[in-house]
Design a protein around this motif. Structure first.
Motif, PDB file in Angstrom:
ATOM      1  N   GLU A  60      80.049 -49.391 -24.556  1.00 25.69           N
ATOM      2  CA  GLU A  60      80.024 -48.446 -23.436  1.00 25.69           C
ATOM      3  C   GLU A  60      78.842 -48.730 -22.512  1.00 25.69           C
ATOM      4  O   GLU A  60      78.981 -48.747 -21.281  1.00 25.69           O
ATOM      5  CB  GLU A  60      79.943 -47.016 -23.971  1.00 25.69           C
ATOM      6  CG  GLU A  60      79.965 -45.956 -22.896  1.00 25.69           C
ATOM      7  CD  GLU A  60      79.914 -44.550 -23.479  1.00 25.69           C
ATOM      8  OE1 GLU A  60      79.504 -43.622 -22.754  1.00 25.69           O
ATOM      9  OE2 GLU A  60      80.282 -44.371 -24.657  1.00 25.69           O
ATOM     10  N   LYS A  61      77.670 -48.986 -23.094  1.00 20.23           N
ATOM     11  CA  LYS A  61      76.490 -49.285 -22.280  1.00 20.23           C
ATOM     12  C   LYS A  61      76.689 -50.561 -21.469  1.00 20.23           C
ATOM     13  O   LYS A  61      76.232 -50.664 -20.320  1.00 20.23           O
ATOM     14  CB  LYS A  61      75.260 -49.428 -23.182  1.00 20.23           C
ATOM     15  CG  LYS A  61      74.799 -48.140 -23.840  1.00 20.23           C
ATOM     16  CD  LYS A  61      73.597 -48.395 -24.735  1.00 20.23           C
ATOM     17  CE  LYS A  61      73.112 -47.121 -25.408  1.00 20.23           C
ATOM     18  NZ  LYS A  61      71.964 -47.368 -26.311  1.00 20.23           N
ATOM     19  N   ASN A  62      77.379 -51.527 -22.061  1.00 15.86           N
ATOM     20  CA  ASN A  62      77.563 -52.810 -21.381  1.00 15.86           C
ATOM     21  C   ASN A  62      78.425 -52.704 -20.129  1.00 15.86           C
ATOM     22  O   ASN A  62      78.338 -53.559 -19.244  1.00 15.86           O
ATOM     23  CB  ASN A  62      78.192 -53.827 -22.336  1.00 15.86           C
ATOM     24  CG  ASN A  62      77.209 -54.360 -23.359  1.00 15.86           C
ATOM     25  OD1 ASN A  62      76.007 -54.123 -23.263  1.00 15.86           O
ATOM     26  ND2 ASN A  62      77.718 -55.066 -24.345  1.00 15.86           N
ATOM     27  N   GLN A  63      79.241 -51.669 -20.031  1.00 17.04           N
ATOM     28  CA  GLN A  63      80.086 -51.521 -18.845  1.00 17.04           C
ATOM     29  C   GLN A  63      79.231 -51.425 -17.583  1.00 17.04           C
ATOM     30  O   GLN A  63      79.556 -52.004 -16.547  1.00 17.04           O
ATOM     31  CB  GLN A  63      80.989 -50.299 -18.988  1.00 17.04           C
ATOM     32  CG  GLN A  63      82.043 -50.453 -20.064  1.00 17.04           C
ATOM     33  CD  GLN A  63      82.909 -49.213 -20.212  1.00 17.04           C
ATOM     34  OE1 GLN A  63      82.895 -48.313 -19.364  1.00 17.04           O
ATOM     35  NE2 GLN A  63      83.667 -49.152 -21.298  1.00 17.04           N
ATOM     36  N   ARG A  64      78.133 -50.690 -17.687  1.00 18.36           N
ATOM     37  CA  ARG A  64      77.233 -50.576 -16.543  1.00 18.36           C
ATOM     38  C   ARG A  64      76.544 -51.911 -16.260  1.00 18.36           C
ATOM     39  O   ARG A  64      76.403 -52.318 -15.105  1.00 18.36           O
ATOM     40  CB  ARG A  64      76.191 -49.484 -16.805  1.00 18.36           C
ATOM     41  CG  ARG A  64      75.205 -49.312 -15.665  1.00 18.36           C
ATOM     42  CD  ARG A  64      74.178 -48.214 -15.955  1.00 18.36           C
ATOM     43  NE  ARG A  64      73.196 -48.150 -14.878  1.00 18.36           N
ATOM     44  CZ  ARG A  64      72.142 -48.950 -14.788  1.00 18.36           C
ATOM     45  NH1 ARG A  64      71.935 -49.883 -15.719  1.00 18.36           N
ATOM     46  NH2 ARG A  64      71.287 -48.834 -13.775  1.00 18.36           N
ATOM     47  N   THR A  65      76.119 -52.611 -17.320  1.00 20.01           N
ATOM     48  CA  THR A  65      75.452 -53.902 -17.149  1.00 20.01           C
ATOM     49  C   THR A  65      76.395 -54.915 -16.508  1.00 20.01           C
ATOM     50  O   THR A  65      75.987 -55.695 -15.642  1.00 20.01           O
ATOM     51  CB  THR A  65      74.959 -54.430 -18.506  1.00 20.01           C
ATOM     52  OG1 THR A  65      74.152 -53.434 -19.142  1.00 20.01           O
ATOM     53  CG2 THR A  65      74.139 -55.692 -18.335  1.00 20.01           C
ATOM     54  N   GLN A  66      77.661 -54.901 -16.912  1.00 17.24           N
ATOM     55  CA  GLN A  66      78.650 -55.796 -16.332  1.00 17.24           C
ATOM     56  C   GLN A  66      78.781 -55.561 -14.824  1.00 17.24           C
ATOM     57  O   GLN A  66      78.834 -56.512 -14.034  1.00 17.24           O
ATOM     58  CB  GLN A  66      80.009 -55.567 -16.999  1.00 17.24           C
ATOM     59  CG  GLN A  66      80.055 -55.990 -18.450  1.00 17.24           C
ATOM     60  CD  GLN A  66      81.196 -55.379 -19.228  1.00 17.24           C
ATOM     61  OE1 GLN A  66      81.163 -55.305 -20.450  1.00 17.24           O
ATOM     62  NE2 GLN A  66      82.226 -54.911 -18.531  1.00 17.24           N
ATOM     63  N   GLN A  67      78.830 -54.304 -14.438  1.00 21.72           N
ATOM     64  CA  GLN A  67      78.944 -53.969 -13.020  1.00 21.72           C
ATOM     65  C   GLN A  67      77.701 -54.401 -12.251  1.00 21.72           C
ATOM     66  O   GLN A  67      77.790 -54.886 -11.113  1.00 21.72           O
ATOM     67  CB  GLN A  67      79.173 -52.463 -12.868  1.00 21.72           C
ATOM     68  CG  GLN A  67      80.507 -52.002 -13.418  1.00 21.72           C
ATOM     69  CD  GLN A  67      80.638 -50.486 -13.442  1.00 21.72           C
ATOM     70  OE1 GLN A  67      79.702 -49.763 -13.092  1.00 21.72           O
ATOM     71  NE2 GLN A  67      81.797 -49.990 -13.858  1.00 21.72           N
ATOM     72  N   LEU A  68      76.548 -54.232 -12.881  1.00 23.72           N
ATOM     73  CA  LEU A  68      75.291 -54.623 -12.241  1.00 23.72           C
ATOM     74  C   LEU A  68      75.239 -56.128 -12.018  1.00 23.72           C
ATOM     75  O   LEU A  68      74.821 -56.604 -10.950  1.00 23.72           O
ATOM     76  CB  LEU A  68      74.113 -54.166 -13.115  1.00 23.72           C
ATOM     77  CG  LEU A  68      72.714 -54.262 -12.504  1.00 23.72           C
ATOM     78  CD1 LEU A  68      72.604 -53.367 -11.283  1.00 23.72           C
ATOM     79  CD2 LEU A  68      71.662 -53.853 -13.549  1.00 23.72           C
ATOM     80  N   HIS A 111      77.626 -56.920  -9.111  1.00 23.65           N
ATOM     81  CA  HIS A 111      77.092 -56.469  -7.825  1.00 23.65           C
ATOM     82  C   HIS A 111      75.957 -57.379  -7.351  1.00 23.65           C
ATOM     83  O   HIS A 111      75.834 -57.670  -6.160  1.00 23.65           O
ATOM     84  CB  HIS A 111      76.601 -55.025  -7.945  1.00 23.65           C
ATOM     85  CG  HIS A 111      76.008 -54.486  -6.682  1.00 23.65           C
ATOM     86  ND1 HIS A 111      76.761 -54.161  -5.584  1.00 23.65           N
ATOM     87  CD2 HIS A 111      74.707 -54.238  -6.344  1.00 23.65           C
ATOM     88  CE1 HIS A 111      75.971 -53.728  -4.619  1.00 23.65           C
ATOM     89  NE2 HIS A 111      74.719 -53.757  -5.047  1.00 23.65           N
ATOM     90  N   TYR A 127      72.508 -57.929 -24.852  1.00 23.10           N
ATOM     91  CA  TYR A 127      72.933 -56.626 -24.354  1.00 23.10           C
ATOM     92  C   TYR A 127      71.756 -55.731 -23.989  1.00 23.10           C
ATOM     93  O   TYR A 127      71.918 -54.773 -23.218  1.00 23.10           O
ATOM     94  CB  TYR A 127      73.801 -55.917 -25.397  1.00 23.10           C
ATOM     95  CG  TYR A 127      75.052 -56.676 -25.803  1.00 23.10           C
ATOM     96  CD1 TYR A 127      75.536 -57.754 -25.048  1.00 23.10           C
ATOM     97  CD2 TYR A 127      75.760 -56.319 -26.950  1.00 23.10           C
ATOM     98  CE1 TYR A 127      76.672 -58.437 -25.430  1.00 23.10           C
ATOM     99  CE2 TYR A 127      76.905 -56.997 -27.341  1.00 23.10           C
ATOM    100  CZ  TYR A 127      77.358 -58.058 -26.579  1.00 23.10           C
ATOM    101  OH  TYR A 127      78.480 -58.736 -26.962  1.00 23.10           O
ATOM    102  N   ASP A 183      67.711 -53.607 -16.100  1.00 28.88           N
ATOM    103  CA  ASP A 183      68.043 -53.777 -14.687  1.00 28.88           C
ATOM    104  C   ASP A 183      67.052 -54.713 -14.001  1.00 28.88           C
ATOM    105  O   ASP A 183      67.441 -55.579 -13.208  1.00 28.88           O
ATOM    106  CB  ASP A 183      68.025 -52.419 -13.971  1.00 28.88           C
ATOM    107  CG  ASP A 183      69.118 -51.486 -14.444  1.00 28.88           C
ATOM    108  OD1 ASP A 183      69.801 -51.803 -15.440  1.00 28.88           O
ATOM    109  OD2 ASP A 183      69.287 -50.414 -13.820  1.00 28.88           O
TER     110      ASP A 183
END
Length: 448
Positions: free
Chosen positions: A345-353, A356, A425, A429
């Motif tokens: 679940e945490k990695n979903q944000r990292t993937q988007q970052l 981007h 993981y 940021d």
């Protein structure tokens, strides 16, 4: 002891993997003294962000205290014991965890010592299964072009990387190669799914015509890592599982590089909701602390070997360090942390970052493609964007990025001219911002 002294001692005796050793006359070897989280530190005190997780193994950070403490605790109990006729708690617990975690009915676990060992085990198991079943003509393996499965002879035979394979061709069994679903070559306006479905036609034809002699199909689900992080749509796995069932052929999923969350799900096979006959695991299994691999398979496969000793149907394969307690304990701790701390679940944000931070480079005149699957993101750097003409491999463009990254405190190791990030993981940021800035400033050096 400083870097120069340690490097001289190393070069006096050691032969490094995947290396032309004469390169170190011009490109200094970097001796690492310690690791902490995403960082590696050399003997001169310089730190490097480990942007490739030390060959894709270290998912939870160097020196992770809970994995380290689990290994220390195990050292006080038993460091190793023969795994033939004996067992121990870490192996039992790891087998239980893997059976619960992996897709479908993969209830049986056979341990190896590294990824190539897992591939050899799966190939031998499939071949031997069909022999035990009385189908002795099923001796061939089908693999994807541009695939990679390791460098022992069996694993090398089912790979398709000329750099590693051509020299040893006389030693290898012959695999049946089928065009890859690698979406880099899709037509303009064609979706990943459309191209992947179109590419499956070659596999369907192969299985239809020659299934009587085919033991198994082997592939890397979703990402062909060692050949440049080439990616394809999950529909290929679904179509392949259906075809293997229809034609009576095993499916071997090599998730050595992509398992345990790398593609965004615990296993890449989850994205197609399929269960292979053999699932090969290693690398992130222990978060890079100790060498270990596992082949997961079904009760049906296991039962084909279960008989009296005199029947000679048993799978008599072994490694000295099979089921090593220290390695199994580190794997148990890794799985516990993955689940407890909700890393998928945490990695979903990292993937988007990651996406981007790099997505505007799709417009760079020398970037043919920016592609991403989960925590793997790659830039295909080429000589000509319109025709996708690559740089001459002898120019070693990726080496320029590698050196640039080292100078700026990061370990980025391109595959040819494909620049990729596959960080632990636990990357922050700020560290992602540093890595992507290094790529931006290094790109002009690659293409000038």
């Amino acid at each position: 002891m400083n870097n120069q002294q340690m490097m001289q001692r190393d070069l006096a005796h050691l032969w490094h993997p995947c290396t032309q050793m004469s390169d170190h006359e011009r490109y200094p070897l970097i001796p690492i003294k310690r690791g902490d989280g995403v960082y590696l530190e050399d003997f001169d005190g310089k730190r490097y962000i480990d942007a490739i997780s030390s060959w894709w193994t270290n998912i939870l950070g160097h020196g992770n205290p809970e994995i380290r403490d689990a290994i220390k605790d195990q050292l006080d109990q038993i460091e190793h014991v023969i795994f033939a006729g004996f067992s121990h708690q870490p192996a039992v617990e790891l087998g239980e965890k893997l059976a619960a975690l992996t897709p479908g009915n993969l209830n049986k676990c056979f341990f190896g010592e590294n990824g190539s060992s897992a591939i050899e085990i799966a190939l031998k198991m499939s071949f031997h299964y069909w022999r035990n079943a009385g189908k002795t003509d099923k001796t061939k393996f089908v693999a994807l072009k541009n695939g990679y499965h390791g460098e022992t002879l069996g694993a090398l035979a089912v790979g398709d990387v000329a750099l590693f394979k051509e020299t040893y061709a006389p030693l290898l069994m012959e695999a049946m190669l089928v065009d890859s679903p690698d979406c880099y070559f899709r037509e303009a306006g064609e979706s990943w799914q459309q191209y992947t479905e179109r590419q499956f036609v070659a596999m369907e034809k192969m299985l239809a015509e020659r299934h009587g002699e085919i033991a198994a199909v082997i592939l890397e689900p979703l990402v062909q890592c060692a050949t440049g992080m080439r990616m394809y749509h999950p529909v290929y796995l679904k179509l392949l599982r259906e075809a293997c069932d229809r034609y009576g052929v095993h499916l071997i999923a090599d998730e050595i590089a992509v398992g345990f969350g790398r593609t965004g799900t615990m296993f890449a096979c989850n994205q197609a909701d399929i269960t292979p006959d053999f699932l090969c695991l290693s690398k992130a299994l222990t978060s890079g602390f100790l060498p270990l691999s596992a082949v997961m398979t079904s009760d049906a496969v296991f039962n084909a070997f279960y008989d009296s000793y005199e029947s000679m149907r048993g799978f008599l394969h072994s490694h000295s360090y099979t089921g090593n307690p220290l390695a199994c304990r580190s794997a148990c701790a890794t799985i516990d942390l993955l689940l407890r701390d909700n890393w998928l679940e945490k990695n979903q944000r990292t993937q988007q970052l990651l996406r981007h931070a790099l997505e505007d480079l799709q417009d760079h005149p020398n970037v043919a493609e920016l592609r991403q699957t989960g925590m793997i993101i790659a830039l295909e750097v080429v000589k000509d964007k319109a025709s996708k003409t690559p740089f001459d491999w002898r120019e070693r463009r990726g080496l320029r990025m590698y050196q640039h990254a080292q100078q700026h405190g990061a370990l980025i190791r391109p595959i040819g001219s494909v620049v990729y990030l596959m960080p632990p993981y636990v990357v922050s940021d700020e560290q992602i911002a540093t890595l992507t800035e290094i790529i931006r400033t290094g790109l002009p050096l690659m293409v000038q």
